[in-house]
Design a protein around this motif. Structure first.
Motif, short mmCIF file in Angstrom:
data_model
loop_
_atom_site.label_atom_id
_atom_site.label_comp_id
_atom_site.label_asym_id
_atom_site.label_seq_id
_atom_site.Cartn_x
_atom_site.Cartn_y
_atom_site.Cartn_z
N VAL A 143 -42.00 31.80 31.09
CA VAL A 143 -42.20 32.55 29.84
C VAL A 143 -43.69 32.75 29.58
N LYS A 184 -49.39 28.44 28.80
CA LYS A 184 -48.95 27.31 28.00
C LYS A 184 -48.48 26.17 28.88
N ARG A 200 -53.40 26.23 19.65
CA ARG A 200 -52.21 27.04 19.35
C ARG A 200 -51.18 26.94 20.46
N ASP A 201 -51.65 27.05 21.71
CA ASP A 201 -50.74 26.94 22.86
C ASP A 201 -50.01 25.60 22.86
N TRP A 202 -50.77 24.57 22.64
CA TRP A 202 -50.25 23.20 22.68
C TRP A 202 -49.16 23.02 21.62
N ARG A 203 -49.45 23.55 20.43
CA ARG A 203 -48.50 23.41 19.33
C ARG A 203 -47.18 24.11 19.66
N LEU A 204 -47.30 25.31 20.13
CA LEU A 204 -46.09 26.08 20.43
C LEU A 204 -45.37 25.50 21.65
N LYS A 219 -45.22 22.51 22.73
CA LYS A 219 -44.49 21.27 22.45
C LYS A 219 -43.14 21.54 21.79
#
Lengths: 866, 190
Positions: B139, B143, B173-177, B179
């Motif tokens: 996807v 990320k 931002r990448d890390w948050r999404l 996870k």
């Protein structure tokens, strides 16, 4: 998912995470519109948000590292499990400690299965010396038999020369875990903690220091019994104590846990029972606040060591509400209070005041400022739970203030001005409060704040400057000002008991200052009457409070304290009947209280009343009754001391009982019995002075015992020890006078010892020598009288010395001097009797003086020597 | 086995990045042994009262294996990226192979009880995470890289930003999404 779609999801997700609740829902509503799929996608992602905080935050390698290490450990264990060490078959590993691994084992060669904890001591400690010490210590530790101490059964070395210990197997949780899991309230935690104190006290009485008191070493069983483990093991493990290894090159691993260690342990200084008291303090701090006293200021080992040695711990009450953000949620105020079955606010209030003071006292950096014993620590906690005054409370401020003043060399006057300026502010509060009467609640809060400030002025500040020379005037100013405010508050505050209690205490404080002014070494003229008036005001309030709250032991105790002050004033004024009346009332209250609120404190007070009564009665010549009261006091004090053998206060009570008995028996001419009592007193005062050679109080006791023993022996004709005893008393006493020429009490004591020496020598027919001592005594009594002209005791003693001098002079044919001395004695005694007509000693002595005067002319003829 | 020189490890790493899978077979036991000894030291430290230092356990392993000065990579970033990949491979292999069969079909399930410092919710296991991460890569490649560098490589947000040449905010931002995406994937995958 196609790229553009994913980008859309991502953008909306990031925006939505910044919103909460209603606003987020609105945002999604607006952003997704009819696109149900998009909404579901976003909602399913957002639903995971809460869980994701910790997710993946610990690197994978570390998770695996932990697992690997655990597995490695398991593999090690497997080698031991099933094998037999000594008579014990190893069953499973149950723990890992600073000393090594702990296994559950069963005694294999018995019919019944005895489960034990087998502790294997880590590698690197296998020297012959170590093993020998293990053996000797094991013997000592095996004798510790107390319900709250895990027993040590056995110990030795395995076939591979690994030292091991076999201990009672306790199935339990560390005390902190237990308390949290059971959500124990603060009082319940204190109860449990008292068990631990009792274990430590027991061991201290057996001369064993734990050295590593910490929650992991205190297990609580399912029945709620606390068991202290590993007593004295730290000493066995402490490689530092190994002789011949004092080289700086040797790296020593000290066998204690830094987080719970005392400053002296950290610094490698001498360890004493006070070190255990400190560690107990850290444990209690953790039990009550859920955190270490030092966690805020220390992250590394080095910082921790620094904090323990130099940083004053935060007040426990402040620690439980502080909102300093921390990673560990376990110490958040909500979590801490929840585990204690309360709210942060309530917990804060519970800890504020006494518990703060008690804990900070246990955690003092200097061992001598901590509680002198685990028992004393426990006593204060017990007092707290019973609502009695705690000893720690008064110490803190004076301790800090004294420290502050030492450090900054602030003039006393400056300190007083600062405090008075605070009061000026406080006065404004009173006015404002009056205006804000409508805002009743706020006003009440302000009263409370002001009351606290006044309280701290009255007690903490006053006490902190009390011992400083020249502090009388500022003290009086401070207390008077405080009283003015208290009277205002009392008028405003609807007779709030707390205010009234402070008001009474305030009157008492000024009363005490006045009473002390009546004492010579403060250089004032007698102001006992003024003191008396103030005490009476305090008494009236105290009586009302006590009557209104018969169940409040604290108020009853306050009342007893005021009564004692009044009795002391009556005694000083020579008013025996009134003094006796007060003492007897006191005794009645104490005996009534004892029925329901029996405590050491109360019994000790009762013993004090008996002594007070006896002291009055002996001046009235009622020796039998005085003796009877003193025997009761002795029995009370002795039984208290038996239960609490390290209490200095109780030891003092026992000593005082013996000393008074010796005095009364001497007056009653029962010299043999009197000498026996003096010897009992002497065994105490000698022990105390040898332990604490610089304590002037103990030196006084010692002087008193030597002197009274000397007199009783001389009167009963046993002369062999007399000269030595009196010389010793004089020697110590002279040193005291020399070190402080303003100490009138020491001078009066020295006059007495010289008189007794003279009397003893007179009885031994060394007349010239005897006369020299009586003349010396005479000069000293004069000196005392100059500084303390109203002292009746001094006058009586002085007259007695003059009569003896006259007798000796008569024998030596110095008629003129004898006549002059007797006349002077007569005059002094007549004056004393005018002030205190019922004093039997005065009237007896006056009779003696007059008889001697009458006999004088006959004495002019040469005497035939005996 | 004699400890190979740092130089040798560097050679192996280089060989592996240029496609030589057999180099990995030689590297794995070296990394494992190192991991083992570092982990044991951590446990020993914990025993004497040290807190388990979470910092750079991975880095410690690498630094002991690889002579950084001699690494002739194009840049540091590449080195970290390779390290994270290597670690991922080795850890997954390790998790599959070691004797944790009793815990759910040959994978490690990290529960709260097992590793109290960690909160892998609810029954996260490393093999499943690896699998979910592959789906994420389909996807959104970047990320998945962020997760690889952070979780398997042990890098901080800043270091990750450095390696990927993007801003710290972007990594955040990448890390948050990533996870939440992975958590959702894991909860659906079972």
């Amino acid at each position: 998912m196609e790229n553009a779609r994913w980008l859309q999801v991502e953008e909306l997700f990031q925006q939505a995470t910044k919103l909460e609740g209603r606003r987020r829902a609105d945002f999604l509503e607006h952003a997704c519109g009819e696109d149900e799929e998009l909404r579901q996608e976003l909602e399913s992602l957002l639903a995971q948000q809460k869980k994701s905080a910790e997710f993946l935050e610990t690197p994978a390698v570390q998770l695996l590292g932990q697992l690997i290490a655990k597995q490695a450990k398991l593999e090690d264990d497997h080698r031991l499990i099933g094998t037999t060490i000594s008579h014990y078959r190893v069953v499973e590993r149950i723990g890992r400690g600073g000393m090594g691994d702990v296994f559950r084992a069963v005694r294999a060669d018995e019919a019944y299965e005895q489960h034990v904890a087998l502790k294997l001591i880590s590698a690197g400690r296998h020297s012959t010396f170590f093993i020998n010490r293990l053996r000797t210590e094991r013997q000592i530790l095996a004798n510790l038999d107390h319900p709250n101490i895990a027993r040590l059964f056995d110990g030795g070395t395995t076939d591979d020369y690994i030292p091991y210990l076999v201990m009672e197997y306790i199935r339990g949780e560390p005390i902190t875990t237990y308390c949290d899991n059971h959500r124990l309230s603060v009082p319940d935690r204190l109860k449990l903690f008292l068990q631990v104190c009792s274990a430590v006290q027991y061991a201290h009485q057996h001369l064993i220091i734990h050295r590593d008191v910490k929650p992991d070493n205190i297990l609580v069983t399912a029945d709620g019994v606390a068991k202290l483990m590993d007593f004295g093991i730290a000493k066995i493990l402490d490689a530092d104590a190994e002789p011949g290894h004092g080289h700086a090159t040797m790296t020593v691993t000290r066998a204690f846990t830094p987080a719970f260690a005392s400053p002296e342990q950290i610094k490698g200084e001498a360890i004493s029972t006070a070190s255990d008291v400190y560690s107990l303090g850290v444990v209690l701090y953790q039990l009550l606040t859920g955190q270490s006293p030092y966690w805020r200021s220390s992250h590394t080992r080095h910082e921790l060591a620094h904090a323990i040695c130099d940083v004053e711990p935060e007040k426990p009450s402040a620690a439980v509400i502080s909102s300093v953000p921390v990673a560990d949620d376990k110490v958040s105020p909500q979590c801490v209070s929840l585990c204690r079955n309360t709210t942060p606010d309530k917990l804060h209030r519970t800890l504020s005041g006494e518990l703060d003071q008690i804990l900070l006292k246990a955690l003092r950096k200097e061992p001598q400022h901590r509680y002198p014993s685990a028992q004393a620590f426990a006593d204060d906690l017990q007092a707290y739970t019973l609502g009695l005054p705690v000893s720690a409370r008064r110490g803190t401020f004076s301790y800090r203030a004294a420290k502050f003043m030492r450090r900054n060399k602030v003039g006393l006057s400056v300190a007083v001005i600062v405090m008075l300026m605070m009061f000026a502010g406080a006065l404004a509060v009173v006015r404002e409060a009056r205006i804000a009467r409508t805002a009743q609640f706020r006003a009440e809060q302000r009263f409370e704040a002001l009351r606290k400030l006044t309280n701290s002025m009255l007690f903490e500040f006053h006490d902190s400057i009390e011992k400083l020379p020249g502090s009388t005037a500022p003290r009086e100013l401070v207390v008077r000002r405080s009283l003015e405010y208290l009277e205002q508050i009392a008028a405003e505050g609807n007779n709030d008991p707390a205010t009234l209690r402070d008001l009474a205490a305030g009157y008492e404080r000024i009363g005490r200052i006045k009473a002390e002014e009546g004492h010579p070494h403060l250089g004032g003229a007698g102001s006992f009457q003024e003191a008396h008036e103030l005490y009476k005001k305090a008494l009236t309030i105290r009586q009302k409070l006590a009557a209104a709250n018969p169940e409040d032991v604290g108020l009853q105790m306050d009342l007893l304290g005021t009564m004692l002050n009044i009795a002391a004033i009556y005694t000083a004024l020579g008013d025996q009947d009134d003094a006796l009346g007060v003492y007897q009332k006191q005794l009645a209250i104490e005996q009534r209280l004892e029925v329901r609120h029996d405590s050491e404190d109360l019994r000790y007070k009762t013993a004090g009343s008996h002594i007070g009564i006896a002291d009055i009665q002996q001046t009235l010549g009622a020796y039998d009754s005085a003796e009877d009261h003193l025997r009761q006091a002795l029995a009370l004090n002795q039984s208290l001391l038996d239960k609490n053998p390290t209490s200095l206060r109780l030891l003092g009570g026992v000593w005082r009982s013996h000393a008074y008995l010796a005095m009364v028996l001497k007056f009653d001419k029962k010299y043999t019995e009197a000498a026996a009592e003096s010897r009992r007193g002497l065994s105490i005062s000698e022990k105390l002075t040898s332990r604490d050679p610089n304590d002037s109080e103990f030196q006084r006791w010692l002087i008193n015992d030597y002197e009274s023993l000397c007199a009783s022996l001389a009167y009963s004709g046993f002369f062999s020890e007399v000269r030595g005893l009196c010389s010793k008393a004089i020697e110590i006493n002279e040193a005291m006078v020399e070190s402080d020429s303003n100490n009138v009490q020491a001078k009066a004591d020295l006059a007495n010892t010289n008189m007794t020496m003279g009397v003893a020598l007179y009885l031994m027919h060394s007349l010239e020598e005897a006369l020299r001592f009586e003349h010396r005594a005479d000069a000293m009594y004069r000196d005392v009288a100059r500084q303390d002209p109203d002292s009746l005791t001094n006058a009586g003693d002085h007259a007695t010395a003059l009569i003896y001098a006259a007798r000796i002079e008569a024998r030596l044919h110095q008629r003129e001097s004898a006549h002059r001395d007797l006349e002077q004695a007569e005059k002094m005694l007549e004056e004393a009797i005018a002030a205190s007509p019922k004093n039997k000693h005065f009237s007896d002595t006056l009779e003696e003086a007059r008889a001697a005067l009458k006999a004088l002319p006959n004495d002019t003829a040469p005497l035939v020597a005996h | 086995m004699a400890l190979p020189s740092n130089h040798e490890v560097t050679q192996l790493l280089r060989a592996w990045t240029s496609g030589d899978e057999s180099a990995l077979e030689k590297l794995t036991p070296l990394v494992y042994d190192e991991l083992h000894s570092v982990a044991r030291r951590c446990m020993a430290g914990e025993r004497t009262g040290h807190t388990l230092q979470t910092t750079a356990l991975v880095n410690e392993v690498y630094l002991r294996l690889v002579d950084c000065a001699k690494v002739n990579w194009q840049d540091r970033a590449h080195f970290f990226a390779v390290s994270a990949q290597l670690m991922r491979r080795i850890l997954i292999d390790f998790a599959r192979s070691r004797g944790y069969q009793k815990r759910g079909g040959g994978t490690i399930q990290i529960s709260l009880e097992e590793a109290p410092l960690v909160c892998l919710e609810p029954d996260g296991d490393i093999v499943a995470i690896d699998r979910a991460l592959k789906s994420l890569a389909a996807v959104d490649e970047r990320k998945s890289k962020v997760v690889e560098l952070r979780f398997f490589g042990g890098l901080s947000i800043e270091e990750t930003a450095d390696v990927l040449r993007v801003s710290v905010e972007t990594v955040g931002r990448d890390w948050r999404l990533a996870k939440v995406w992975l958590l959702r994937e894991l909860s659906q995958g079972t």
